[in-house]
Design a protein around this motif. Structure first.
Motif, PDB file in Angstrom:
ATOM      1  N   ALA A  86      15.070 -12.294   1.721  1.00 61.43           N
ATOM      2  CA  ALA A  86      13.919 -12.438   2.868  1.00 61.43           C
ATOM      3  C   ALA A  86      13.557 -13.626   3.262  1.00 61.43           C
ATOM      4  O   ALA A  86      13.285 -14.039   4.172  1.00 61.43           O
ATOM      5  N   GLU A  87      13.483 -14.681   2.063  1.00 64.27           N
ATOM      6  CA  GLU A  87      13.144 -16.236   2.506  1.00 64.27           C
ATOM      7  C   GLU A  87      14.215 -16.651   3.455  1.00 64.27           C
ATOM      8  O   GLU A  87      13.860 -17.542   4.231  1.00 64.27           O
ATOM      9  N   VAL A  88      15.466 -16.514   2.967  1.00 62.95           N
ATOM     10  CA  VAL A  88      16.504 -16.891   3.868  1.00 62.95           C
ATOM     11  C   VAL A  88      16.438 -16.516   5.430  1.00 62.95           C
ATOM     12  O   VAL A  88      16.664 -17.226   6.144  1.00 62.95           O
ATOM     13  N   ARG A  89      16.228 -15.192   5.565  1.00 62.81           N
ATOM     14  CA  ARG A  89      15.813 -14.552   6.726  1.00 62.81           C
ATOM     15  C   ARG A  89      14.585 -15.282   7.594  1.00 62.81           C
ATOM     16  O   ARG A  89      14.661 -15.656   8.700  1.00 62.81           O
ATOM     17  N   ASP A  95      13.772 -21.291  12.245  1.00 62.21           N
ATOM     18  CA  ASP A  95      14.966 -22.415  12.936  1.00 62.21           C
ATOM     19  C   ASP A  95      15.349 -21.856  14.129  1.00 62.21           C
ATOM     20  O   ASP A  95      15.714 -22.917  15.074  1.00 62.21           O
ATOM     21  N   ALA A  96      15.601 -20.760  14.424  1.00 57.05           N
ATOM     22  CA  ALA A  96      16.522 -20.206  15.521  1.00 57.05           C
ATOM     23  C   ALA A  96      15.615 -19.134  15.839  1.00 57.05           C
ATOM     24  O   ALA A  96      16.140 -17.610  15.801  1.00 57.05           O
ATOM     25  N   PRO A  97      14.477 -18.936  16.755  1.00 59.65           N
ATOM     26  CA  PRO A  97      13.612 -18.009  17.040  1.00 59.65           C
ATOM     27  C   PRO A  97      14.281 -17.026  17.887  1.00 59.65           C
ATOM     28  O   PRO A  97      15.105 -17.184  18.690  1.00 59.65           O
ATOM     29  N   GLY A  98      14.090 -15.559  17.933  1.00 53.81           N
ATOM     30  CA  GLY A  98      14.904 -14.526  18.675  1.00 53.81           C
ATOM     31  C   GLY A  98      16.294 -14.078  18.051  1.00 53.81           C
ATOM     32  O   GLY A  98      16.684 -13.437  18.948  1.00 53.81           O
ATOM     33  N   THR A  99      16.399 -14.782  16.997  1.00 54.38           N
ATOM     34  CA  THR A  99      18.043 -14.489  16.620  1.00 54.38           C
ATOM     35  C   THR A  99      17.966 -13.300  15.842  1.00 54.38           C
ATOM     36  O   THR A  99      17.136 -13.293  14.924  1.00 54.38           O
ATOM     37  N   ARG A 100      18.726 -12.086  16.184  1.00 56.47           N
ATOM     38  CA  ARG A 100      18.706 -10.921  15.416  1.00 56.47           C
ATOM     39  C   ARG A 100      19.352 -11.098  14.046  1.00 56.47           C
ATOM     40  O   ARG A 100      20.482 -11.778  13.983  1.00 56.47           O
ATOM     41  N   LEU A 101      18.890 -10.826  12.857  1.00 52.91           N
ATOM     42  CA  LEU A 101      19.645 -11.094  11.848  1.00 52.91           C
ATOM     43  C   LEU A 101      19.749  -9.910  10.590  1.00 52.91           C
ATOM     44  O   LEU A 101      19.365 -10.308   9.587  1.00 52.91           O
TER      45      LEU A 101
END
Length: 128
Positions: A86-89, A95-101
């Protein structure tokens, strides 16, 4: 009656047979994991196409192949005390807003299997 040397030879042969079997099973499991990951990616692409066709496009962008790996490694490299999934996510979202993870957990598992990460008993990931 078998000699001690004969018994040692049989034990060594059995140990080698088991090690080969284990290595083969590991290779098969890794290949299956890669196949499943590729299938998931294919399904995600189909889903995106259908969403676009139906006008349900998501404004978020999808991380490209290999990009999520690099983002996960960058996130973990920035934290000497390690991070949970969760912290990585959260780090990647900042760092990369809007990126689906959605694939962060599977990416971290794959990196462990590749020997690039380790995970402690508390579920924190570390770069090896």
């Amino acid at each position: 009656m078998d000699t001690f040397q004969d018994k040692l030879t049989r034990i060594a042969a059995e140990r080698d047979r088991l090690a080969r079997g284990e290595a083969s099973m590991r290779e098969d499991a890794l290949a299956e994991l890669e196949r499943i990951n590729a299938e998931i990616e294919s399904l995600e692409q189909k889903k995106e196409s259908l969403e676009a066709l139906l006008g349900l496009e998501d404004s978020s962008t999808r991380a490209g192949r290999g990009q999520i790996v690099q983002l996960c490694l960058r996130a973990l490299s920035s934290a000497s005390e390690g991070m949970t999934s969760a912290e990585v996510r959260d780090w990647i979202e900042a760092d990369a807003p809007g990126t689906r993870l959605q694939s962060v957990p599977s990416t971290l598992s794959r990196l462990i299997n590749q020997g690039r990460l380790r995970r402690d008993e508390a579920g924190r990931y570390f770069v090896v």
